[in-house]
Design a protein around this motif. Structure first.
Motif, short mmCIF file in Angstrom:
data_model
loop_
_atom_site.label_atom_id
_atom_site.label_comp_id
_atom_site.label_asym_id
_atom_site.label_seq_id
_atom_site.Cartn_x
_atom_site.Cartn_y
_atom_site.Cartn_z
N GLY A 152 0.91 -1.00 0.01
CA GLY A 152 0.03 -0.11 0.04
C GLY A 152 0.84 1.32 -0.09
N PRO A 187 -9.59 -1.10 -2.18
CA PRO A 187 -10.44 -0.58 -1.32
C PRO A 187 -12.03 -1.19 -1.53
CG PRO A 187 -9.92 0.85 -2.98
CD PRO A 187 -9.10 -0.20 -3.20
N TYR A 188 -12.50 -1.53 -0.44
CA TYR A 188 -14.07 -1.80 -0.37
C TYR A 188 -14.60 -0.86 0.22
CZ TYR A 188 -12.65 -6.61 -2.36
OH TYR A 188 -12.25 -7.54 -3.11
N LEU A 210 -15.23 1.60 5.38
CA LEU A 210 -14.19 1.33 4.13
C LEU A 210 -13.19 0.33 4.44
CD1 LEU A 210 -13.02 2.44 1.47
CD2 LEU A 210 -11.71 3.97 2.69
N SER A 221 -9.54 -1.66 3.56
CA SER A 221 -8.39 -2.00 2.50
C SER A 221 -8.13 -3.70 2.56
CB SER A 221 -7.47 -1.15 2.93
OG SER A 221 -6.31 -1.45 2.20
N TRP A 234 -8.95 -1.63 8.62
CA TRP A 234 -9.83 -0.48 8.75
C TRP A 234 -9.47 0.52 9.89
CZ3 TRP A 234 -10.84 -5.40 9.62
CH2 TRP A 234 -11.35 -5.88 10.84
N CYS A 247 -20.23 -5.17 0.74
CA CYS A 247 -19.06 -4.32 0.48
C CYS A 247 -18.79 -4.45 -1.32
CB CYS A 247 -17.88 -4.62 0.96
SG CYS A 247 -17.75 -4.88 2.88
N ARG A 261 -16.09 -3.52 -4.18
CA ARG A 261 -14.75 -3.02 -4.51
C ARG A 261 -14.77 -1.69 -5.36
NH1 ARG A 261 -10.14 -7.03 -7.06
NH2 ARG A 261 -10.63 -5.92 -9.03
N ASP A 262 -14.14 -0.66 -4.73
CA ASP A 262 -14.39 0.65 -5.40
C ASP A 262 -13.02 1.02 -6.68
OD1 ASP A 262 -15.49 3.09 -5.45
OD2 ASP A 262 -13.50 3.93 -4.53
N GLY A 303 -6.04 -1.16 -6.37
CA GLY A 303 -5.10 -0.73 -5.45
C GLY A 303 -3.97 -1.19 -5.97
#
Length: 207
Positions: free
Chosen positions: A114, A131-132, A140, A142, A157, A201, A203-204, A207
């Protein structure tokens, strides 16, 4: 006589090859002279040895990143020295030595990936962090994943973390330990923390 010579040659070959295989599967330090109880635990566990090799790979990639400034390189090396001290203190953990050492390696792998672009420069047994965004608490999360030894999901988190081994599932990838579970199916996941209702959740972003 030719048959005897072939058997002798085969025996010699196997005797030479076996230690080399064990070395390839071992950690990056000398198990003949472990420096701590934590290193003894790593030497005794193929899963921990695999995590040690992956951590060493990521650390080397980060150190060798030509884009890394001198200040950040000093920071990286200092943090690694601090991490080793923390890992070696696992002998006193209430979690037990093997679990504490596993968590230490997993979280360091997650942190290197990260924080340092160089650690993600080459594909390997670990991926992420991803990121979720979740509809519960935490909002949020990770997540990183590693296939080094027993596959693990490494979640962090704001309020905490979880290191979860892969467990059987009819579909998707399900990770769990105790009352905590993270079950992924594509870009979606279900997070269940102890004492809380499951959260959905998404996944946004990569990463």
């Amino acid at each position: 006589m030719p048959m005897i010579r072939r058997l002798v040659a085969l025996s010699f070959c196997c005797a030479v090859s076996a230690p080399a295989l064990a070395l390839d599967e071992g950690p990056t330090f000398d198990c003949a002279d472990p420096a701590s109880q934590a290193e003894e635990a790593v030497c005794a566990s193929p899963d921990l040895a695999a995590l040690d090799r992956e951590l060493a790979r990521l650390y080397d990639l980060a150190v060798q990143d030509p884009a890394l400034s001198g200040e950040r390189l000093d920071e990286l090396r200092a943090m690694q020295r601090g991490w080793i001290k923390g890992r070696d203190a696992c002998w006193s953990s209430d979690l037990g030595l093997p679990t504490c050492v596993r968590n230490a390696y997993a979280l360091r792998i997650h942190g290197l990936r990260g924080r340092y672009d160089g650690a993600r420069a080459e594909p390997g047994p670990s991926t992420g962090p991803f990121p979720y965004v979740c509809d519960g608490t935490p909002a949020l999360v990770s997540a990183s994943f590693t296939q080094s030894g027993t596959p693990l999901a490494i979640l962090t988190w704001t309020e905490g973390f979880a290191v979860l081994p892969l467990i059987p599932a009819a579909s998707g990838a399900r990770y769990g330990e105790g009352e905590t579970e993270f079950w992924t199916k594509g870009d979606e996941a279900t997070l269940t923390l102890r004492g809380q209702a499951p959260s959905t959740c998404q996944r946004d972003d990569m990463g």
